[in-house]
Design an enzyme around this catalytic site. Structure first.
Site, PDB file in Angstrom:
ATOM      1  CB  SER A  34       3.539   0.414  -8.353  1.00 28.56           C
ATOM      2  OG  SER A  34       3.254   0.067  -7.017  1.00 28.56           O
ATOM      3  CE1 TYR A  39       5.953  -4.242   1.346  1.00 24.61           C
ATOM      4  CE2 TYR A  39       6.870  -6.109   0.175  1.00 24.61           C
ATOM      5  CZ  TYR A  39       6.692  -4.757   0.295  1.00 24.61           C
ATOM      6  OH  TYR A  39       7.249  -3.910  -0.640  1.00 24.61           O
TER       7      TYR A  39
END
Length: 326
Positions: free
Chosen positions: A201, A57
């Site tokens: 998610s 990330y």
């Protein structure tokens, strides 16, 4: 905040964690560093103790998390990940022992801490025996640099091989009302081996909130723009699931996001979802799901809807899909 335990001997964490990826990566324009730090601290103040980041990330993502949690370090669990070449998911995987150690040292510096509480292999590397991966993390644990070992999107064989060398505290994979593949074989092996499960998610990359429909456009840098499940056709077809969730939510004076998260929390007591957000009111909305206990009738209604509705669209493009379940 209610708590749950990841793995038989893993860390105790808040029932809902916080996924940091979207603060600066994958979803278009992220937050400026001060705003991201403030939001993470808002989450801590509201009882969140599990925070998830990754080398992939970007350095900034780990640094923002490290800065935010520094005053509360002994009250939180930091999870980060290794496993891509030079931290670039597009460059392929690299879980060589040397790279694992390199990433561990980089992450410790970025996070400004002496230990990584939960260190995940981001994706399985077919060229490196799982025993070598688990053995390297086992050594890092012995050295006090890592607290617990985790896997992300790994298949059953990889999970078993890793766990035989170093107990796996948590498996992280996508899991939600519109992606239920882990129920087939991954969740059963987690239950058998005493491994916690961390769904990322959990809101279907935002779709299950009811705030995305066929007319939604995605900004530059938002990977959903090229995601098969977010094509206009798929969003149109999948809207019926959101409609069903919305009806249940309205009856409970809740939101679709809260119903989706409450459903996940109801599945197993060792499941800890990690929704992400860049907005305080969404954080507070998500946390409201922890107190939302779905009734047997509501769970049955959701189950019936899931049986009747066929979700349209692959969750990943083909190149990314090839990296999961190995």
């Amino acid at each position: 905040m209610k708590t749950r335990t990841l793995g038989r001997n893993g860390p105790q964490v808040s029932a809902l964690g916080f996924g940091c990826m979207g603060l600066s990566f994958a979803y278009g324009q992220g937050l400026e560093r001060p705003a991201a730090v403030a939001l993470i601290r808002d989450a801590i103040e509201r009882g969140v103790t599990l925070f998830d980041t990754a080398e992939a990330y970007g350095t900034l993502n780990e640094q923002m998390l490290g800065e935010a949690v520094a005053p509360f370090r002994d009250k939180v669990v930091i999870a980060t990940k290794f496993g891509f070449k030079d931290g670039n998911a597009q460059a392929g995987v690299d879980s060589s022992p040397a790279n694992i150690r390199k990433v561990a040292e980089q992450s410790l510096r970025n996070l400004g801490t002496e230990r990584i509480d939960l260190f995940y292999q981001h994706r399985v590397d077919p060229s490196v025996p799982m025993e070598d991966v688990a053995g390297t993390v086992r050594d890092l644990i012995a050295e006090g640099k890592v607290g617990h070992f985790g896997l992300s999107e790994a298949g059953v064989d990889s999970i078993r091989r890793a766990h035989a060398v170093q107990p796996v505290a948590a498996l992280q994979s996508e899991y939600s009302l519109w992606w239920r593949a882990p129920e087939q074989d991954v969740l059963p092996v987690c239950e058998e081996l005493g491994i916690g499960f961390v769904p990322f998610s959990p809101l279907g990359r935002g779709f299950l909130t009811g705030k995305i429909d066929a007319s939604t456009t995605f900004e530059s840098g938002d990977f959903r723009a090229n995601n098969p499940r977010f094509s206009v056709e798929a969003r149109t077809a999948n809207q019926q699931l959101v409609d069903q969730i919305t009806q249940i939510a309205e009856a409970r004076k809740a939101t679709p996001a809260q119903i989706a998260l409450a459903w996940l929390l109801s599945r197993k007591p060792w499941i800890v979802p990690i929704p992400g957000t860049t907005k305080l009111h969404r954080l507070e909305e998500n946390l409201g799901s922890v107190e939302l206990d779905l009734s047997g009738d509501e769970l049955a209604r959701i189950g019936e809807a899931l049986e009747q509705i066929q979700i349209v669209g692959d969750r990943y493009p083909a190149d990314l899909a090839a990296r999961v379940g190995r």
